[in-house]
Design an enzyme around this catalytic site. Structure first.
Site, mmCIF file in Angstrom:
data_model
loop_
_atom_site.group_PDB
_atom_site.id
_atom_site.type_symbol
_atom_site.label_atom_id
_atom_site.label_comp_id
_atom_site.label_asym_id
_atom_site.label_seq_id
_atom_site.Cartn_x
_atom_site.Cartn_y
_atom_site.Cartn_z
ATOM 1 N N ARG A 23 0.856 -1.306 -0.001
ATOM 2 C CA ARG A 23 0.020 -0.096 0.042
ATOM 3 C C ARG A 23 0.835 1.178 -0.081
ATOM 4 O O ARG A 23 0.593 2.417 0.655
ATOM 5 C CB ARG A 23 -0.820 0.107 1.390
ATOM 6 C CG ARG A 23 -1.938 -0.977 1.249
ATOM 7 C CD ARG A 23 -2.859 -0.970 0.072
ATOM 8 N NE ARG A 23 -3.976 -1.825 0.120
ATOM 9 C CZ ARG A 23 -5.320 -1.280 0.472
ATOM 10 N NH1 ARG A 23 -5.601 -0.208 0.932
ATOM 11 N NH2 ARG A 23 -6.368 -2.253 0.665
ATOM 12 N N ARG A 27 -2.734 6.579 0.820
ATOM 13 C CA ARG A 27 -3.303 7.744 1.664
ATOM 14 C C ARG A 27 -2.347 8.493 2.565
ATOM 15 O O ARG A 27 -2.425 9.487 3.228
ATOM 16 C CB ARG A 27 -4.529 7.391 2.364
ATOM 17 C CG ARG A 27 -5.625 7.385 1.477
ATOM 18 C CD ARG A 27 -6.713 6.754 2.091
ATOM 19 N NE ARG A 27 -6.585 5.348 2.663
ATOM 20 C CZ ARG A 27 -7.415 4.496 3.165
ATOM 21 N NH1 ARG A 27 -8.610 4.887 3.213
ATOM 22 N NH2 ARG A 27 -6.826 3.239 3.372
ATOM 23 N N ARG A 36 -6.538 13.284 -4.642
ATOM 24 C CA ARG A 36 -7.895 12.799 -4.458
ATOM 25 C C ARG A 36 -8.897 13.501 -3.835
ATOM 26 O O ARG A 36 -10.085 13.436 -3.882
ATOM 27 C CB ARG A 36 -7.674 11.687 -3.150
ATOM 28 C CG ARG A 36 -7.135 10.500 -3.492
ATOM 29 C CD ARG A 36 -8.357 9.340 -4.168
ATOM 30 N NE ARG A 36 -9.209 8.928 -3.206
ATOM 31 C CZ ARG A 36 -10.539 9.461 -2.883
ATOM 32 N NH1 ARG A 36 -11.079 10.434 -3.544
ATOM 33 N NH2 ARG A 36 -11.056 8.829 -1.757
ATOM 34 N N ASP A 72 -6.795 -1.601 -7.904
ATOM 35 C CA ASP A 72 -7.500 -2.217 -6.764
ATOM 36 C C ASP A 72 -7.852 -3.714 -7.096
ATOM 37 O O ASP A 72 -8.042 -4.042 -8.289
ATOM 38 C CB ASP A 72 -8.464 -1.546 -6.378
ATOM 39 C CG ASP A 72 -8.955 -1.772 -5.007
ATOM 40 O OD1 ASP A 72 -8.543 -1.477 -3.885
ATOM 41 O OD2 ASP A 72 -9.806 -2.846 -4.665
ATOM 42 N N TYR A 149 -15.421 -10.119 -0.799
ATOM 43 C CA TYR A 149 -15.896 -8.785 -0.909
ATOM 44 C C TYR A 149 -17.256 -8.968 -1.768
ATOM 45 O O TYR A 149 -18.287 -8.372 -1.422
ATOM 46 C CB TYR A 149 -15.087 -8.048 -1.574
ATOM 47 C CG TYR A 149 -13.864 -7.702 -0.621
ATOM 48 C CD1 TYR A 149 -13.978 -6.838 0.217
ATOM 49 C CD2 TYR A 149 -12.707 -8.371 -0.591
ATOM 50 C CE1 TYR A 149 -13.113 -6.307 1.209
ATOM 51 C CE2 TYR A 149 -11.686 -8.082 0.483
ATOM 52 C CZ TYR A 149 -11.754 -6.800 1.041
ATOM 53 O OH TYR A 149 -10.801 -6.629 2.102
#
Ligand code: CP3
Length: 343
Positions: A23, A27, A36, A72, A149
Site C-alpha cells: 500500500r 493515503r 484525491r 485495486d 467482498y
C-alpha cells in the site's frame, strides 16, 4: 536502474534485501491526498496517466526498490458485471452482492482488453514513467478473497454470508471461485503483456478457513491462477492470519511468500523450507514509532530474515496515519544495513 528486487525474487545473489511497502501508493502520501481532493478513487484507477503518476510517487518519495501498480483488487469484479462503489469513508461496496447460485446470472466473463484495458494502459504508462529505475509489480486478488467482498457486499467482520454459502452449497461457491479465477488469470496475463515484471496475489481472507477447508474451497481456483501465470513472471502470494496454512502454502507454485507481521520470519522459514523467498513482515504499526525505534525494529527484521531469500516489507498495508518520514526511515534502515556476504 536496479533489478535488485527481481534478482531477489529469482533467488539470485543480492548485495542486500530489496525493500518496498504494501500500500505504498496511497493515503499516507500528501501528494496522493492532494490528488484525491480533485479525483475520486475509481476515476484515478481508470485514468492511466494519473494511475502511473501515483505508482511512481513512492519511488521518488521513499526510494523503494520496486513499484506496485496503482489499481485495486476489486476492479475485475466490476468488469464481471458487479456494481462497485467506493463511497468516501466506508470503503468499497457491492450494492447487489452475489449471495448464492441464483445471483450468478449477474456475472459474465468479460473480455479483459475492453473492460480492464485502462489497467493495462496504466501498466504501460507506469513502465515509461519509471524508465527502468525499479521493476513494476502487477497484482490481483485471490479468488477466495475477491469472493469474500462480492458475497458480503463489502468489508465484513464475520463473513457470515460467505461462510454460510460455503457450508450450504460448496459446489455453487466453487463455481463462482472458478469463474473469478478465469477472469483473474486473463487479467494477470494482460498485465504481464503490458509490462508488469512480477505479480502479487493478495489473499487477505484466506486465513478464515482451516487447512482442510482451504484445500477444498480456496485452493483449486487459486492453483488455477498461479499455474496459469507461473511461467510469465515471478509470483508472490500474500495472506494474513494464515500461520495454520503454512503446510499448504509451502506447496504453492510461487517464488515468494508474503508473511504477515504475526509470524517470526525465522519460524516461517523453518516451516516452509528454503525453497521460497520470504517477503515481509514488519508490523505496520511499528512505523508509528519514532524513527530510531523503527531502525531498531528493522534491524531485528533483517536478522530474522537472514539465512535465506528475503524481501523486506511490512506485514500488511501501511497505515494511512503513518508519517512519510517514518516510512522513509524504514526504507533507509534496510538500504543502509551492512551488506551480508552471500545474503
Ligand atoms: O499502493 C498499493 O499497494 C497499490 C494499489 C493497491 C490498492 N489496493 C489501492 C487502494 C493495492 C495493491 C490494493 C489491494 C487491496 N485492495 C486489497 C489487498 C491488500 C490488503 O490490504 O489486504 C484489498 C482487500 C483491497 C480492497 C480495498 N480497496 C479496500 C478494503 C479499500 C478500503 C480500505 C482501505 O484499506 O483503504 C480499498 C481502497 C483503496 N485501495 C485505497 C487505495 C489507495 C484507498 C482509496 C482512497 O483514496 O480513499
Amino acid at each position: 536502474v536496479s533489478d535488485l528486487f527481481l534478482r531477489a525474487c529469482r533467488r539470485q545473489a543480492v548485495e542486500r534485501p530489496p525493500v518496498w511497502i504494501m500500500r505504498q501508493a496511497g493515503r499516507y502520501l500528501p501528494a496522493y491526498r492532494a490528488l484525491r481532493e480533485r479525483v475520486d478513487f475509481l476515476t484515478l484507477c481508470k485514468t492511466p496517466e494519473l494511475a502511473a503518476e501515483v505508482t511512481a510517487l513512492p519511488v521518488a518519495t521513499l526510494g523503494v526498490d520496486a513499484a506496485i501498480l496503482f489499481a485495486d483488487i476489486l476492479l475485475p469484479l466490476e468488469a464481471m458485471g458487479a456494481r462497485l462503489i467506493f463511497a468516501p469513508g466506508d470503503g468499497p461496496t457491492f450494492p447487489e452482492p452475489v449471495r448464492g447460485a441464483a445471483d450468478r446470472w449477474r456475472l459474465r466473463r468479460p473480455d479483459v482488453e475492453s473492460s480492464l484495458g485502462y489497467v493495462f494502459a496504466a501498466v504501460g504508462e507506469a513502465r515509461r514513467t519509471l524508465a527502468g529505475r525499479v521493476p513494476l509489480i502487477g497484482f490481483a486478488g485471490a479468488p477466495w478473497t475477491l469472493a469474500a467482498y462480492l458475497v458480503e457486499g463489502g468489508v465484513s467482520r464475520q463473513f457470515a454470508h460467505l461462510l454460510a454459502w460455503s457450508y450450504s452449497d460448496p459446489g455453487g461457491l466453487r463455481d463462482l471461485l472458478d469463474a473469478i479465477a478465469e477472469v483473474t488469470l486473463d487479467y494477470l496475463l494482460g498485465q504481464v503483456a503490458a509490462g508488469a515484471q512480477a505479480l502479487q496475489i493478495f489473499d487477505t481472507w484466506g486465513g478464515l478457513l482451516d487447512a482442510p477447508r482451504f484445500r477444498d474451497l480456496a485452493l483449486p481456483s487459486l492453483q488455477r491462477v498461479l499455474e496459469g501465470a507461473a511461467g510469465e513472471a515471478p509470483l508472490i502470494y500474500f495472506g494474513q492470519g494464515n500461520a495454520h496454512l503454512l503446510p499448504v502454502l509451502r506447496e504453492l507454485p510461487v517464488a515468494v511468500l508474503g508473511v504477515d507481521w504475526r509470524q517470526p520470519l525465522n519460524e516461517v522459514r523453518r516451516a516452509v523450507g528454503s525453497g521460497l523467498v520470504l517477503q515481509g513482515n514488519l508490523d505496520p504499526a511499528a512505523l508509528l514509532a519514532p524513527p530510531p525505534e523503527i531502525a531498531r525494529h528493522t534491524a531485528a527484521l533483517l536478522a530474522a530474515g537472514a539465512g535465506g531469500g528475503h524481501i523486506a516489507n511490512l506485514g500488511h498495508g501501511i497505515l494511512p496515519s503513518t508519517p512519510v518520514e517514518h516510512a522513509r526511515a524504514f526504507v533507509r534502515a534496510v538500504q543502509d544495513a551492512a551488506p551480508r556476504p552471500g545474503a
